[in-house]
Design an enzyme around this catalytic site. Structure first.
Site, short mmCIF file in Angstrom:
data_model
loop_
_atom_site.label_atom_id
_atom_site.label_comp_id
_atom_site.label_asym_id
_atom_site.label_seq_id
_atom_site.Cartn_x
_atom_site.Cartn_y
_atom_site.Cartn_z
N CYS A 116 59.97 60.06 39.97
CA CYS A 116 60.36 59.69 38.60
C CYS A 116 59.42 58.65 37.98
O CYS A 116 59.64 58.20 36.86
CB CYS A 116 61.81 59.21 38.54
N ASN A 142 31.31 33.06 47.33
CA ASN A 142 31.61 33.86 48.52
C ASN A 142 31.19 33.08 49.76
O ASN A 142 30.34 32.20 49.69
CB ASN A 142 30.87 35.21 48.45
N LEU A 143 31.80 33.44 50.86
CA LEU A 143 31.43 32.81 52.14
C LEU A 143 29.94 33.02 52.42
O LEU A 143 29.26 32.15 52.97
CB LEU A 143 32.28 33.44 53.25
N HIS A 190 44.50 46.87 41.95
CA HIS A 190 44.68 47.79 43.08
C HIS A 190 46.13 47.87 43.56
O HIS A 190 46.37 48.31 44.68
CB HIS A 190 43.75 47.40 44.24
N GLN A 248 41.82 42.16 43.00
CA GLN A 248 41.86 43.42 43.76
C GLN A 248 42.89 43.30 44.87
O GLN A 248 43.21 44.29 45.54
CB GLN A 248 40.50 43.70 44.40
N ASN A 249 43.37 42.08 45.08
CA ASN A 249 44.28 41.86 46.21
C ASN A 249 45.65 42.43 45.92
O ASN A 249 46.14 42.39 44.80
CB ASN A 249 44.38 40.37 46.53
#
Ligand code: BJW
Length: 236
Positions: free
Chosen positions: A123, A204-205, A112, A94-95
């Site tokens: 264009c 995760n943290l 993203h 997602q970064n």
């Protein structure tokens, strides 16, 4: 991590937490504020229509900042896993920074968008871009001054969803790294993978909003938990 002998296809989702130790702020740290604006109020097509200079300044600053940052041991470990893993592997980030490619991950997609791309809304071409956009440089393809950051804003369709869902249909192990699980559709990938029979792991943290969706969670800084997990996978 239980029995890994039947794991062949891996999908990894990364979020801002994987780049935090490279010195890039996460979205929801510091209250998610930028010059007193909520990120949600800058990162929308409506905000861009209302105050394009504000939005372009925001992205010009971020584009410049990421160019001074470097990959950390979490990016490096994911690139080693990519190089050494014989089964299918897809790193969905997602970064919008380029730290996964600078670490040399190969099987990578940016759902993203990317800070280092400019997109011509006239264009519909994309161009590698390192300079500011605030002064409205002309599009290299058509000359119009309609370049915007190539970033998926709220309300816009994330990129390459077909490829992501195709990978999720085959996945044996889904791993979510350093993402809060606050933004859809990515926040739903773990549930989708799990319903399709995959094992799910969160790194995760701290526990995220969606932690309950995972079979297993490991908490700690990405620079520590990601290399440990990747080495475990490569050791078989
Ligand atoms: C560490 C760590 C360390 C820290 N080690 N870990 C209601 C209203 C309006 C819209 C909606 C609504 N309900 C749903 C929506 C849809 C909307 C949405 O989800 N909104 C939510 C706010 C509810 N989504 C969309 O609009 C998306 N499009 C869409 O849905 O289209 C329709 C569609 C439907 C179905 C299929 C397909 C399409 C588009 C979303 C676009 C998101 N864009 C952004 C760009 C920001 C601009 C910019 O770059 O400046 O993407 S928003 C921002 O959030 C960015 C990120 O990629 C994304 C996710 O954030 P992330 O990475 O999780 O960061 P944080 O900060 O939230 O979390 C960091 C984590 O790291 C934390 O968990 C920490 O603990 C951890 N951490 N340090 C390990 N050292």
């Amino acid at each position: 991590m239980g029995d890994m002998s039947n794991i062949r296809n891996i999908v990894i989702l990364t979020g801002a937490g994987v780049s935090a130790e490279s010195g890039i702020d996460t979205f929801r740290s510091a209250g998610g504020l930028w010059e007193n604006h909520r990120v949600e109020d800058v990162a929308t097509p409506e905000a861009f229509a209302r105050d394009p200079n504000l939005v372009l300044r925001f992205y010009d600053a971020r584009r410049e900042a990421i160019q001074t940052k470097a990959p950390n041991p979490a990016h490096d470990a994911l690139a080693r896993l990519d190089a050494g893993w014989n089964g299918n592997l897809l790193l969905v980030t997602q970064n919008v920074d380029d730290l996964h490619e600078r670490a040399e991950s190969r099987r990578l997609l940016h759902m993203h968008g990317e800070h280092l791309n400019a997109w011509c809304s006239f264009c519909d071409t994309r161009h590698r871009w390192r300079a500011p956009l605030l002064d409205r440089p002309p599009c290299p393809a058509c000359g119009s001054r309609a370049l915007r950051p190539d970033i998926v804003w709220f309300g816009e369709m994330p990129y390459r969803m077909d490829e992501i869902y195709a990978a999720l249909r085959e996945v044996d192990l889904f791993v979510s790294i350093g993402t809060s699980g606050a933004v859809y559709p990515s926040a739903g990938f773990a549930q989708t993978a799990r319903e399709l029979g995959a094992r799910t792991l969160e790194l995760n943290l701290e526990p995220s909003q969606g932690s309950r969706m995972f079979h297993e969670c490991r908490h700690g800084p990405a620079s520590e938990v990601v290399p440990a997990w990747a080495e475990e996978m490569l050791a078989g």
